[in-house]
Design an enzyme around this catalytic site. Structure first.
Site, PDB file in Angstrom:
ATOM      1  N   GLU A  94       0.821  -1.201   0.000  1.00 24.31           N
ATOM      2  CA  GLU A  94       0.000   0.000   0.000  1.00 24.31           C
ATOM      3  C   GLU A  94       0.857   1.253   0.000  1.00 24.31           C
ATOM      4  O   GLU A  94       1.964   1.260   0.536  1.00 24.31           O
ATOM      5  CB  GLU A  94      -0.924  -0.011   1.226  1.00 24.31           C
ATOM      6  N   CYS A 107       3.473   8.580   0.914  1.00 25.32           N
ATOM      7  CA  CYS A 107       4.000   7.645   1.912  1.00 25.32           C
ATOM      8  C   CYS A 107       4.113   6.291   1.206  1.00 25.32           C
ATOM      9  O   CYS A 107       3.091   5.726   0.793  1.00 25.32           O
ATOM     10  CB  CYS A 107       3.025   7.593   3.086  1.00 25.32           C
ATOM     11  N   CYS A 114       6.839  -7.048   6.738  1.00 26.55           N
ATOM     12  CA  CYS A 114       8.015  -6.507   7.426  1.00 26.55           C
ATOM     13  C   CYS A 114       8.585  -7.590   8.317  1.00 26.55           C
ATOM     14  O   CYS A 114       7.849  -8.378   8.898  1.00 26.55           O
ATOM     15  CB  CYS A 114       7.615  -5.293   8.267  1.00 26.55           C
ATOM     16  N   CYS A 118       7.410  -4.755  15.567  1.00 30.21           N
ATOM     17  CA  CYS A 118       6.902  -3.711  16.452  1.00 30.21           C
ATOM     18  C   CYS A 118       5.477  -4.086  16.876  1.00 30.21           C
ATOM     19  O   CYS A 118       4.616  -4.336  16.032  1.00 30.21           O
ATOM     20  CB  CYS A 118       6.929  -2.363  15.746  1.00 30.21           C
ATOM     21  N   CYS A 121       2.276  -2.172  15.416  1.00 26.95           N
ATOM     22  CA  CYS A 121       2.208  -1.888  13.976  1.00 26.95           C
ATOM     23  C   CYS A 121       1.473  -3.004  13.237  1.00 26.95           C
ATOM     24  O   CYS A 121       1.781  -4.184  13.416  1.00 26.95           O
ATOM     25  CB  CYS A 121       3.623  -1.731  13.417  1.00 26.95           C
ATOM     26  N   CYS A 339      -0.513   6.029   9.664  1.00 31.94           N
ATOM     27  CA  CYS A 339       0.752   5.422  10.060  1.00 31.94           C
ATOM     28  C   CYS A 339       0.549   4.073  10.733  1.00 31.94           C
ATOM     29  O   CYS A 339      -0.225   3.948  11.668  1.00 31.94           O
ATOM     30  CB  CYS A 339       1.445   6.313  11.087  1.00 31.94           C
TER      31      CYS A 339
HETATM   32  N1  SAH Z   1       9.926   0.589   9.366  1.00 32.17           N
HETATM   33  C1  SAH Z   1      10.021   2.014   9.274  1.00 32.17           C
HETATM   34  C2  SAH Z   1       8.965   2.660   8.414  1.00 32.17           C
HETATM   35  C3  SAH Z   1       7.537   2.175   8.508  1.00 32.17           C
HETATM   36  S1  SAH Z   1       6.565   2.606   9.914  1.00 32.17           S
HETATM   37  C4  SAH Z   1      10.030   2.630  10.659  1.00 32.17           C
HETATM   38  O1  SAH Z   1       9.860   1.903  11.625  1.00 32.17           O
HETATM   39  O2  SAH Z   1      10.267   3.825  10.784  1.00 32.17           O
HETATM   40  C5  SAH Z   1       6.273   4.332   9.823  1.00 32.17           C
HETATM   41  C6  SAH Z   1       6.026   4.967  11.182  1.00 32.17           C
HETATM   42  O3  SAH Z   1       4.740   4.596  11.719  1.00 32.17           O
HETATM   43  C7  SAH Z   1       7.037   4.562  12.242  1.00 32.17           C
HETATM   44  O4  SAH Z   1       7.429   5.686  12.979  1.00 32.17           O
HETATM   45  C8  SAH Z   1       6.227   3.624  13.111  1.00 32.17           C
HETATM   46  O5  SAH Z   1       6.783   3.496  14.389  1.00 32.17           O
HETATM   47  C9  SAH Z   1       4.880   4.267  13.081  1.00 32.17           C
HETATM   48  N2  SAH Z   1       3.766   3.400  13.474  1.00 32.17           N
HETATM   49  C10 SAH Z   1       3.649   2.078  13.308  1.00 32.17           C
HETATM   50  N3  SAH Z   1       2.452   1.648  13.779  1.00 32.17           N
HETATM   51  C11 SAH Z   1       1.797   2.742  14.226  1.00 32.17           C
HETATM   52  C12 SAH Z   1       0.500   2.957  14.803  1.00 32.17           C
HETATM   53  N4  SAH Z   1      -0.342   1.961  14.980  1.00 32.17           N
HETATM   54  N5  SAH Z   1       0.165   4.228  15.151  1.00 32.17           N
HETATM   55  C13 SAH Z   1       1.006   5.255  14.936  1.00 32.17           C
HETATM   56  N6  SAH Z   1       2.227   5.119  14.388  1.00 32.17           N
HETATM   57  C14 SAH Z   1       2.625   3.872  14.043  1.00 32.17           C
END
Ligand code: SAH
Length: 346
Positions: A94, A107, A114, A118, A121, A339
């Site tokens: 996406e 974005c 991935c 995390c 996420c 995000c």
């Molecule tokens: N792997 C990379 C890029 C993808 S995530 C990274 O970790 O930076 C993009 C951003 O979204 C990151 O800052 C991540 O921590 C944040 N993110 C992931 N899940 C989220 C959520 N449920 N709510 C808000 N931000 C989130």
């Protein structure tokens, strides 16, 4: 048989020129075709109208153009557009167009799924994973640029690698895509308008510094206390904060480029004074900006956005320490385009 054909966009311009010479044609043809592929975003050899029919057929016999296909497109009430992007092998990633008054930001995804885990996420829950090719990343940007022109009457102004995947785990392809995006024969965008966001892979941050890249770096920190960070981003056990920090010091010594930290404040996880104090200690070695991101819930409430007092405390303490703070409101929530929500439910 079709599978045996090579993706023509894996060739450099020089290789394309050499291909034409080997075919007994002029090297210049290579430039023409390259311009079609990258400057004009041709989806098929048919489109290449200033190339003779015989040459187009010859190309067809040797190569494919593995173009992405925007499968479904959802538009949010706030103008955000989410694309489900189908790849040539049927997998889906996406990408999102985020418009504000002054800019339109793409974005984009760098991987299918991935490999990091995390806890907060949505993408982390996808099992399947492969790296995107440079052209698959580039195509996402072109598609969003077209949508930006169509819906907002202006070209794309910024790109963030904050879609699916960890860009530094697909570094070479991300770099090749950025080369094309910034190249005058590609989209000609300034690298200063591109941000690569990483959960923090120390070795690769050092490599970026050595490569003297010109784009910006954002680090998804979320906590500057090892124990807390490991509990929400388990790979922190492998790449602890001390290693991340020394890689970032190296990055700053080489690039003198400000570092942005992305940070969600969660209730009961990192909403105390000691958490913000640790953050200040972590980032004060270089000019820094902390982006406080609104949490987008992906589950049944294990994680909850902290209350506004906690956010206010963060802002106050960070500003008192000369650290720039911005609060990033979530966009496109009604279409799961925010995000960390990108996990192609569609
Ligand atoms: N792997 C990379 C890029 C993808 S995530 C990274 O970790 O930076 C993009 C951003 O979204 C990151 O800052 C991540 O921590 C944040 N993110 C992931 N899940 C989220 C959520 N449920 N709510 C808000 N931000 C989130």
């Amino acid at each position: 048989m079709a599978d045996k054909k090579k993706d023509i966009r894996a060739l450099t311009k020089e290789q394309l020129r050499e291909f034409f010479v080997a075919q007994g044609d002029k090297a210049f043809r290579g430039n023409q075709v390259y311009e079609w592929l990258w400057g004009k975003g041709a989806h098929s050899f048919e489109d290449m109208t200033n190339v003779s029919k015989a040459t187009r057929e010859m190309l067809e016999n040797h190569f494919v153009i593995n173009h992405i296909k925007v499968d479904t497109m959802q538009r949010s009430s706030d103008g955000t557009v989410k694309n489900a992007v189908q790849l040539h092998d049927g997998l889906v990633v996406e990408s999102v167009l985020i418009p504000t008054k002054s800019r339109t930001t793409a974005c984009v995804s760098s991987q299918v799924g991935c490999s990091l885990d995390c806890r907060f996420c949505a993408t982390a829950r996808l099992k399947r994973m492969r790296n995107l090719n440079p052209d698959e990343i580039y195509d996402q940007v072109v598609a969003i640029d077209n949508e930006s022109r169509l819906y907002h009457d202006r070209p794309l102004s910024n790109i963030v690698f904050m879609g699916m995947g960890e860009p530094l785990m697909n570094y070479n392809n991300v770099l090749k895509a950025i080369d094309k995006i910034t190249d005058d024969e590609g989209l000609g965008m300034s690298p200063r308008r591109i941000t690569v966001s990483t959960s923090g892979v120390p070795k690769m941050i050092r490599k970026m510094a050595d490569d003297e890249v010109k784009f910006k770096l954002a680090v998804s920190l979320h906590s500057a206390i090892d124990e807390v960070r490991t509990s929400i981003m388990p790979f922190n056990a492998t790449f602890p904060l001390a290693d991340l920090r020394s890689a970032l010091e190296y990055w700053y010594s080489k690039t003198k480029s400000r570092i942005t930290y992305e940070y969600v404040v969660w209730k009961g996880i990192n909403d105390k004074r000691k958490d913000v104090d640790a953050l200040v200690q972590f980032c004060k070695f270089a000019p820094s900006k902390v982006n406080l991101i609104e949490y987008n819930p992906i589950d049944d409430g294990e994680f909850q956005q902290a209350n506004s007092e906690a956010i206010d405390m963060y802002v106050k303490v960070l500003e008192a320490n000369n650290i720039t703070v911005t609060i990033r409101r979530s966009r496109g929530k009604d279409i799961d385009a925010a995000c960390g929500q990108l996990a192609n439910k569609s």
